[in-house]
Design an enzyme around this catalytic site. Structure first.
Site, PDB file in Angstrom:
ATOM      1  N   PHE A 100       0.800  -1.227   0.000  1.00  0.00           N
ATOM      2  CA  PHE A 100       0.000   0.000   0.000  1.00  0.00           C
ATOM      3  C   PHE A 100       0.835   1.281   0.000  1.00  0.00           C
ATOM      4  CE2 PHE A 100      -2.352  -3.206   2.634  1.00  0.00           C
ATOM      5  CZ  PHE A 100      -3.225  -3.609   1.641  1.00  0.00           C
ATOM      6  N   GLU A 130       7.507   1.252  -0.145  1.00  0.00           N
ATOM      7  CA  GLU A 130       8.163   1.877  -1.289  1.00  0.00           C
ATOM      8  C   GLU A 130       9.505   2.474  -0.893  1.00  0.00           C
ATOM      9  OE1 GLU A 130       7.488   5.372  -4.646  1.00  0.00           O
ATOM     10  OE2 GLU A 130       5.762   4.546  -3.597  1.00  0.00           O
ATOM     11  N   ARG A 145       0.771  15.785  -5.660  1.00  0.00           N
ATOM     12  CA  ARG A 145      -0.379  15.048  -6.193  1.00  0.00           C
ATOM     13  C   ARG A 145      -1.672  15.435  -5.493  1.00  0.00           C
ATOM     14  NH1 ARG A 145      -1.475  10.145  -9.411  1.00  0.00           N
ATOM     15  NH2 ARG A 145       0.710  10.018 -10.016  1.00  0.00           N
ATOM     16  N   THR A 163       4.303  11.273 -11.428  1.00  0.00           N
ATOM     17  CA  THR A 163       4.527  12.678 -11.765  1.00  0.00           C
ATOM     18  C   THR A 163       6.008  12.980 -11.933  1.00  0.00           C
ATOM     19  OG1 THR A 163       4.357  13.173  -9.395  1.00  0.00           O
ATOM     20  CG2 THR A 163       2.392  13.513 -10.744  1.00  0.00           C
ATOM     21  N   GLU A 211      -5.101   2.390  -7.326  1.00  0.00           N
ATOM     22  CA  GLU A 211      -5.383   3.550  -6.489  1.00  0.00           C
ATOM     23  C   GLU A 211      -6.728   4.224  -6.727  1.00  0.00           C
ATOM     24  OE1 GLU A 211      -1.063   5.445  -5.499  1.00  0.00           O
ATOM     25  OE2 GLU A 211      -1.702   5.575  -7.581  1.00  0.00           O
TER      26      GLU A 211
END
Length: 776
Positions: free
Chosen positions: A242, A246, A324, A455, A726
């Site tokens: 989730f 990362e 974002r 992005t 997402e």
């Protein structure tokens, strides 16, 4: 080779058909192998982190003598034991040390690591450290950080289009307000874990639960002071991620590798749940100040918003996350005049990080709050206000100046409106609330428009490796990571479809930096888009060689060669796939290929706040009905209908599961999942006993989930599919909006309740009492 009759039966596992997750049976029987299941070689040691018990302080002394003398302890590692860089910052800001040297910046910050013969001995020894530190003032949330004058951890972003003054002048109504949006813990089933095995010379292999193997590789190399080619990172599967794996895995991978190389023995580190939750970042909390100007029809003319975020002590991924949030502060709505600004604030808390939606959900909540404000101010159904402001022809440019060319939101919403019988049910609820003294109900239908791509443009690339063995079996490896979302199954379906073979022929292997280098994180919903296209590229290279071989040996034109289910048609001849491959091998045809893909037609100029950061948009809508008890604030979700656009789904069964799970997780974020720090800076919600994720009993009593059947991606994505990880997370916002309507009923829907998230029973009750007392 022998002639065969044409085979017309479709292949098993073709794209656009439902197929069970490749590891589903292993998951439910316990046979799925995770990092902690790897057999430990003789001599394996176990590491555990020693954490700070103060929130912000200058280190005077750290006495580790009792730790070193504890039973079973082999070594204690601090900053002085790091041969390379004492930094695991994912953005290269060098602000995230493995272990601090002089300054403690949050309660629970790792100060050292104990390496012992067993995990229990290491854990017990870590508690024996004695810290002498000079306390410093601390700020724990965005508002306190602003008051204290804390700096921003990274450069803020501003998006603007039009002129606010012009928009406000044309609008007779204007409302300003604030919405507080809480954070969220990832609460993956499998916690953080790394297992390092030292190799020859300066090499080391790290098995870990990470969404970004290449980043873990680079971080370990930096900490050890070796080149990246000395470090191999391997991931077979994760028990959930989730976004929490990362960048947050960097610390654990680095500590395991550091200990393994120093001691020349295998080392595993696996924190318990309390340590995992206190030492790793969460979804960013936001405080959003908004100012919206609108006319009598509810049409928005101007929006101004400031998005202040609790980022923690270091930058981590706060820059792109807060960016974002601005990218999605419009959700599905056109703002003629707009100015949006981020404020990524430094706080004395653990560094917040990626989480499903990556800031986008916080932006969407702010957009829906403004719609809600307008609806209550005008006495209108919020759905009508939403429709009045949807993107459409002539009103189709975002605040970052990207044109919305694939808009299907109105059609999708109107289809769900009819399926869910929204209008009639809303009238029934209004009637019910008039006659019910204690129990009140609410309903809301909310949309989502979500941009797909990283992005950071350079992350929009992927690699894959495909081998066709001479018996016709196929080996598939790609740079994506499997965390339960079905990525491996989807990519295997793409390869099976390309060769027209049953999916049973394909062996999916662990993600490893030895096979596919320089991978991007499996994040931003781009796993299937990127890795599916890279795998398809590799398959097409091999197919082209096979077609050339067939043309040379049969004397036919390329168009006379076709791959059909488990066979190849060459002119009038039909040859079994494995026999054809064997003959190609004997003729020395190369049957291996490295595929590559980079997303086309995207660009982004952050300085000007303009560009095309997203390749396309995914759309969805949710209609939720809730019931609240006005005496206790307790609530339940009675019914939810979801309709989500995934283009031409690669695997409808897996995609439907992703939509269901994302909705429930999003609902949990906005209702029950409350993070709470005490005044001393200690996270008190640090285990399942104090942090409430949704249970089976919290799922809507009636739960209808459908995928849009009439849309396909206009862009050239893999098989015209769309991302699904997402975007449906934001469908959970419908529950918050429905709860707001139920609360608003206590004063005749005259006042916007302004529910902050998470809307726990306590907050719902306080909102009810506030409206009963006549306050906004």
């Amino acid at each position: 080779m022998t002639d065969m009759k044409p085979i017309h039966a479709p292949i098993r596992g073709a794209v656009h058909t439902g197929l069970i997750h490749d590891s589903a049976a292993k998951h439910v029987t316990g046979r799925a192998a995770y990092t902690d299941d790897i057999a430990e070689p003789a001599g394996t040691l176990h590491a555990y982190l020693g954490q700070s018990d103060v929130t912000h302080a200058r280190i005077r002394a750290l006495d580790l003598s009792a730790v070193r003398a504890a039973p079973g302890v082999v070594a204690v590692l601090t900053a002085t034991d790091i041969p390379g860089a004492n930094d695991v910052s994912p953005t290269g800001k060098h602000d995230d040390p493995v272990f601090p040297e002089t300054l403690i910046e949050y309660h629970g910050q790792p100060l050292f690591a104990v390496v012992a013969e067993t995990r229990d001995l290491a854990r017990r020894a870590a508690a024996l450290a004695r810290l002498d530190a000079e306390p410093l003032p601390h700020a724990l949330d965005p508002e306190a950080a602003i008051t204290a004058g804390h700096p921003m951890v990274t450069e803020p972003l501003t998006l603007r289009r039009g002129t606010l003054a012009e928009g406000r002048q044309a609008a007779p109504h204007r409302i300003a307000g604030t919405v507080r949006i809480g954070g969220q813990d990832h609460m993956y089933l499998e916690g953080q874990i790394s297992f390092a095995i030292p190799g020859e010379d300066d090499t080391v292999t790290v098995y870990c639960s990470t969404q970004h193997p290449s980043e873990a590789q680079h971080m370990v190399a930096h900490v050890l002071g070796v080149p990246s080619n000395a470090v191999t990172v391997q991931v077979r599967r994760m028990g959930g991620g989730f976004g929490g794996k990362e960048s947050q895995m960097n610390l654990f991978a680095a500590v395991a590798a550091l200990a393994a190389k120093k001691l020349d023995r295998p080392v595993k580190i696996r924190p318990d749940r309390d340590q995992d939750m206190t030492a790793t970042g969460k979804r960013h909390d936001f405080v959003v100040d908004y100012d919206v100007a609108f006319d009598d029809t509810g049409t928005i003319h101007a929006v101004e918003g400031t998005f202040a975020a609790r980022c923690g002590f270091s930058a981590d991924l706060s820059g792109p996350v807060t960016d974002r949030a601005l990218f999605h502060a419009d959700n599905a709505y056109f703002y003629p005049h707009v100015r949006l600004e981020s404020r990524p604030l430094k706080t004395n808390t653990v560094s917040n990080t990626a989480f499903r939606g990556f800031g986008g959900p916080q932006g969407v909540v702010a957009a829906e709050r403004m719609i809600e404000e307008i609806a209550y101010a005008l006495g209108r159904d919020p759905l009508d206000i939403r429709k009045a402001n949807f993107y459409r022809a002539g009103r189709d440019v975002t605040p970052y100046h990207q044109e919305v060319t694939d808009n299907v939101i109105l059609r999708l919403v109107e289809e769900l409106e009819a399926r869910a019988d929204y209008r009639a049910r809303r009238q029934d609820i209004l009637a019910f609330n008039r006659d019910s003294a204690v129990i009140r109900r609410g309903i809301a239908l909310t949309p989502v428009k979500f941009g797909i791509s990283f992005t950071a443009t350079h992350f929009n690339q992927a690699g894959a490796l495909v081998h066709v063995y001479n018996d016709g079996s196929i080996h598939l490896n790609h740079g994506g990571t499997e965390m339960g979302q079905g990525l491996n199954t989807k990519v295997a379906q793409v390869v099976a479809d390309a060769f027209q073979v049953d999916i049973d022929r394909i062996r999916i292997t662990a993600t490893t930096t030895e096979k596919v280098p320089n991978t991007s994180a499996t994040a931003a919903s781009s796993g299937s888009d990127l890795n599916g296209m890279a795998a398809l590229d590799a398959a097409e290279q091999i197919k082209a060689r096979l077609v050339s071989f067939a043309c040379e040996t049969r004397g036919v034109a390329p168009e006379a060669v076709r791959f059909v289910p488990n066979a190849v048609v060459i002119g009038e001849e039909v040859v079994a796939f494995d026999a054809f491959v064997k003959s190609a091998y004997m003729a020395r045809v190369q049957l291996s290929a490295a595929g590559f893909y980079k997303t086309p037609d995207i660009h982004w100029d952050r300085a000007s706040g303009t560009g095309r950061p997203f390749y396309y948009y995914a759309y969805g809508a949710a209609c939720s009905e809730v019931e609240i008890d006005t005496l206790t604030g307790e609530y339940r979700v009675m019914r939810t209908d979801l309709l989500h656009d995934v283009g031409r789904s690669l695997n409808p069964d897996i995609d439907r599961g992703q939509v269901e799970g994302a909705f429930v997780q999003g609902m949990g974020w906005l209702t029950t999942e409350e993070l709470w720090w005490d005044d001393a800076g200690r996270l008190r919600t640090h285990a399942p006993s104090t942090y409430k994720i949704p249970l089976a009993s919290d799922v809507p009593r009636i739960f209808n989930v459908d995928l849009v059947a009439w849309n396909e991606n206009r862009e050239r994505t893999v098989k015209r599919s769309k991302a699904v990880g997402e975007p449906p997370f934001m469908l959970g916002i419908s529950v918050l909006e429905a709860m707001s309507m139920a609360v608003a009923s206590v004063d005749g829907y005259r006042t916007c309740p302004r529910l902050d998230a998470p809307a726990t029973p306590e907050r719902v009750l306080m909102a009810v009492e506030r409206l009963k007392g006549g306050g906004a």
